[in-house]
Design a protein around this motif. Sequence first.
Motif, PDB file in Angstrom:
ATOM      1  N   VAL A  54      87.257  37.642  38.590  1.00  0.00           N
ATOM      2  CA  VAL A  54      85.909  37.277  38.118  1.00  0.00           C
ATOM      3  C   VAL A  54      85.804  35.813  37.497  1.00  0.00           C
ATOM      4  CG1 VAL A  54      83.803  37.639  37.208  1.00  0.00           C
ATOM      5  CG2 VAL A  54      84.901  39.291  38.464  1.00  0.00           C
ATOM      6  N   GLN A  75      81.477  40.368  44.607  1.00  0.00           N
ATOM      7  CA  GLN A  75      79.991  39.934  44.027  1.00  0.00           C
ATOM      8  C   GLN A  75      80.015  38.654  43.369  1.00  0.00           C
ATOM      9  OE1 GLN A  75      80.290  43.660  41.428  1.00  0.00           O
ATOM     10  NE2 GLN A  75      77.990  44.128  42.219  1.00  0.00           N
ATOM     11  N   THR A  76      80.951  38.143  42.766  1.00  0.00           N
ATOM     12  CA  THR A  76      80.969  36.762  42.449  1.00  0.00           C
ATOM     13  C   THR A  76      80.825  35.749  43.554  1.00  0.00           C
ATOM     14  OG1 THR A  76      82.496  37.675  40.528  1.00  0.00           O
ATOM     15  CG2 THR A  76      82.320  35.079  41.070  1.00  0.00           C
ATOM     16  N   LEU A  94      79.586  38.883  33.355  1.00  0.00           N
ATOM     17  CA  LEU A  94      79.804  39.107  34.561  1.00  0.00           C
ATOM     18  C   LEU A  94      81.299  40.032  34.894  1.00  0.00           C
ATOM     19  CD1 LEU A  94      78.522  36.052  36.908  1.00  0.00           C
ATOM     20  CD2 LEU A  94      77.341  37.976  36.157  1.00  0.00           C
ATOM     21  N   SER A  95      82.224  39.339  34.048  1.00  0.00           N
ATOM     22  CA  SER A  95      83.482  40.296  34.147  1.00  0.00           C
ATOM     23  C   SER A  95      83.520  41.507  33.816  1.00  0.00           C
ATOM     24  CB  SER A  95      84.363  39.227  33.595  1.00  0.00           C
ATOM     25  OG  SER A  95      84.667  39.435  32.150  1.00  0.00           O
ATOM     26  N   THR A 136      81.529  44.096  34.646  1.00  0.00           N
ATOM     27  CA  THR A 136      81.286  44.921  35.669  1.00  0.00           C
ATOM     28  C   THR A 136      81.560  44.461  37.083  1.00  0.00           C
ATOM     29  OG1 THR A 136      79.134  44.336  35.533  1.00  0.00           O
ATOM     30  CG2 THR A 136      79.690  46.234  34.048  1.00  0.00           C
ATOM     31  N   TRP A 137      81.276  43.065  37.146  1.00  0.00           N
ATOM     32  CA  TRP A 137      81.369  42.674  38.705  1.00  0.00           C
ATOM     33  C   TRP A 137      82.846  42.456  39.252  1.00  0.00           C
ATOM     34  CZ3 TRP A 137      77.469  38.383  40.465  1.00  0.00           C
ATOM     35  CH2 TRP A 137      76.404  38.681  40.008  1.00  0.00           C
ATOM     36  N   THR A 138      82.922  42.552  40.749  1.00  0.00           N
ATOM     37  CA  THR A 138      83.967  42.129  41.345  1.00  0.00           C
ATOM     38  C   THR A 138      84.251  40.829  42.044  1.00  0.00           C
ATOM     39  OG1 THR A 138      83.055  42.957  43.438  1.00  0.00           O
ATOM     40  CG2 THR A 138      83.955  44.865  42.175  1.00  0.00           C
ATOM     41  N   ARG A 154      90.439  43.105  37.982  1.00  0.00           N
ATOM     42  CA  ARG A 154      88.940  42.827  38.590  1.00  0.00           C
ATOM     43  C   ARG A 154      88.536  41.596  37.673  1.00  0.00           C
ATOM     44  NH1 ARG A 154      84.579  43.843  36.314  1.00  0.00           N
ATOM     45  NH2 ARG A 154      85.480  45.367  34.606  1.00  0.00           N
ATOM     46  N   ARG A 155      88.709  41.917  36.238  1.00  0.00           N
ATOM     47  CA  ARG A 155      88.108  41.040  35.407  1.00  0.00           C
ATOM     48  C   ARG A 155      88.740  39.647  35.418  1.00  0.00           C
ATOM     49  NH1 ARG A 155      85.418  43.468  30.988  1.00  0.00           N
ATOM     50  NH2 ARG A 155      85.827  45.817  30.881  1.00  0.00           N
ATOM     51  N   LEU A 173      77.269  35.406  44.711  1.00  0.00           N
ATOM     52  CA  LEU A 173      76.408  34.612  43.635  1.00  0.00           C
ATOM     53  C   LEU A 173      76.768  33.165  43.859  1.00  0.00           C
ATOM     54  CD1 LEU A 173      74.808  34.192  41.253  1.00  0.00           C
ATOM     55  CD2 LEU A 173      76.652  34.566  39.817  1.00  0.00           C
ATOM     56  N   CYS A 197      74.656  32.157  35.053  1.00  0.00           N
ATOM     57  CA  CYS A 197      75.061  33.572  34.408  1.00  0.00           C
ATOM     58  C   CYS A 197      76.348  33.219  33.488  1.00  0.00           C
ATOM     59  CB  CYS A 197      75.160  34.624  35.687  1.00  0.00           C
ATOM     60  SG  CYS A 197      73.909  34.712  36.474  1.00  0.00           S
TER      61      CYS A 197
END
Length: 381
Positions: A207, A106-107, A98-99, A101-103, A203-204, A110, A93
């Motif tokens: 990730v 969540q990372t 991913l950055s 929307t993901w936290t 957050r970004r 994965l 991915c």
Amino acid sequence: MSWIPARAALALLGVQPQTLYANVSRGRIRAKPDPSDPRRSLYHRADIDRMAVRRTGRRSAAAVAQQAMEWGDPVLASGISTVEHGRLWYRGCDAVELSDTWTLEQTAGLLWGAEDIVFGPGRRRAQARNASLLSNALSVLATRVDVDPPSRGRARQVLVPEAMRLLEDVMAAMLGPAPEPGAPAHRRMALCWKRPRAQDFLRRALVLLADHELNASTFATRVAVSTGTSLAAGLMAGLATLAGPLHGGSTLSVKELHAAAQRDGAAASVREYSARGYALPAFGHPLYPNGDSRAAALLTRFKIGKVYAAVCQEGVALTGERPNIDFALASICEAFKLPPEAPFVIFALARSVGWMAHAFEQIETGHLIRPRARYTGVALP
């Protein structure tokens, strides 16, 4: 980092231009536009040298090992992350995508191959308060080294909850108690630092910094857990390695350059670095010849300060390289007035997720990492 023009690259390789271009397209040789003439390209000297050796015959084991340890060939098999085509990939991915929307949680899910990842609240006990946040974290982990069981032979199902508790311990040591139980890492940071507007950028960044294939601190973690030691000891190894000025501590050099530019002007400061023979910090990255995609994903989303903008302009003009993730991280912290220790804390907490992913992977191999040394001492009889 050394870059050479096509004529020099072709002379070293002894090939036709088509072969050079084919190796670039396959990712074997890094290339970038020539700052003095965008119609031409420059080629990474280390990649050229490596290909040249291959063309002259089979490489010796010593040559393979030495080059592998210096931004060379892969030395361990891993399915966690890689950098290909100028992009960072987490288990296939795109990390930049991913950055959006993901936290970090969540990372971690994965990268760890697990679900319902939560950092905290962990063990409720007094945290060590020492001279620095790094020593706080190392002290807290040290208390676990002789308490937690060895990692060898243990299943991932039991290691994942243990890793979550360890990351909560590190967060508590570096950030203090969680002001909002159950809040994700980026919100916890923003609340602890009283900078709610920085939440999305934190957050970004978390990730994007979670993993970066086999960097120095990740390798240190894998070596540690390959001996069968506890996850806490592996996390300590990664954290101690990250603290070096050529790794996670490199943002200090960026801040020093910023301070010099604030005092003497960006152009003068950048020229001074060059005149003294220093490489300009936070510009260029060996794995991203066309620019660090992680940095671009952050820098395009906020307005950096005037001094950082001027340093960026002068740095690109001098080196022909774009700013990397260290520059982006320092710029974010300055723009949102985060505390001085913020860049290292962000880096350490994010990368702890990657270290644990690599620890799980290494434990499952059951192998000890034990390379040989190429002896260069006194001649033996």
